[in-house]
Design a protein around this motif. Structure first.
Motif, PDB file in Angstrom:
ATOM      1  N   ALA A  42       0.840  -1.210   0.000  1.00  0.00           N
ATOM      2  CA  ALA A  42       0.000   0.000   0.000  1.00  0.00           C
ATOM      3  C   ALA A  42       0.870   1.253   0.000  1.00  0.00           C
ATOM      4  O   ALA A  42       0.582   2.222  -0.722  1.00  0.00           O
ATOM      5  N   GLU A  43       1.938   1.257   0.792  1.00  0.00           N
ATOM      6  CA  GLU A  43       2.839   2.414   0.831  1.00  0.00           C
ATOM      7  C   GLU A  43       3.539   2.606  -0.513  1.00  0.00           C
ATOM      8  O   GLU A  43       3.678   3.743  -0.986  1.00  0.00           O
ATOM      9  N   LEU A  44       3.957   1.512  -1.123  1.00  0.00           N
ATOM     10  CA  LEU A  44       4.598   1.615  -2.439  1.00  0.00           C
ATOM     11  C   LEU A  44       3.616   2.126  -3.482  1.00  0.00           C
ATOM     12  O   LEU A  44       3.986   2.911  -4.357  1.00  0.00           O
ATOM     13  N   ARG A  45       2.365   1.700  -3.397  1.00  0.00           N
ATOM     14  CA  ARG A  45       1.340   2.164  -4.349  1.00  0.00           C
ATOM     15  C   ARG A  45       1.108   3.663  -4.168  1.00  0.00           C
ATOM     16  O   ARG A  45       0.990   4.411  -5.138  1.00  0.00           O
ATOM     17  N   GLN A  46       1.041   4.118  -2.912  1.00  0.00           N
ATOM     18  CA  GLN A  46       0.864   5.552  -2.648  1.00  0.00           C
ATOM     19  C   GLN A  46       2.051   6.350  -3.190  1.00  0.00           C
ATOM     20  O   GLN A  46       1.871   7.417  -3.783  1.00  0.00           O
ATOM     21  N   LEU A  47       3.239   5.834  -2.969  1.00  0.00           N
ATOM     22  CA  LEU A  47       4.443   6.489  -3.491  1.00  0.00           C
ATOM     23  C   LEU A  47       4.392   6.545  -5.005  1.00  0.00           C
ATOM     24  O   LEU A  47       4.628   7.600  -5.609  1.00  0.00           O
TER      25      LEU A  47
END
Length: 122
Positions: A42-47
């Motif tokens: 999820a954090e990578l997708r947001q980034l």
């Protein structure tokens, strides 16, 4: 004459054993740190989304494009294995500049922070 050096040889063996122990512990600590500090999907997708929108600067937008096209991936970029890792420099410089005072204040206000720990704590 060999008796004069036997104690020295024992000291070298003891020092080498201690060095081996410290290196092994450092490797374990590094592996644990890497495991515990991996970004979530999820954090990578947001980034990725923020970078593609241009919110993180041109360099990050370029990295996100390369990741989108399958020419790179965030894991390789963050670990420094990607030749494109240098494109992180602009974002990191901005983040450091923007947060320098807050970090300094947090460290100064932390009663447990010791900038000069005793050697046995290193």
């Amino acid at each position: 004459m060999t008796g004069d050096f036997s104690g020295l040889a024992d000291d070298f063996r003891a020092a080498a054993a201690e060095l081996d122990r410290v290196v092994a512990q450092a490797r374990q600590d590094l592996a644990r740190f890497r495991r515990e500090n991996q970004p979530t999907q999820a954090e990578l997708r947001q980034l990725q989304d923020a970078a593609l929108r241009g919110e993180l600067g041109f360099d990050m937008e370029e990295l996100a494009r390369r990741v989108d096209e399958g020419r790179d991936d965030w894991s390789a970029i963050f670990s420094g294995e990607s030749p494109n890792s240098v494109l992180l420099r602009g974002l990191l410089t901005r983040v450091i500049d923007e947060n320098r005072e807050a970090a300094r204040t947090a460290i100064e206000d932390d009663p447990d922070f010791d900038p000069f720990p005793p050697p046995e704590d290193l």
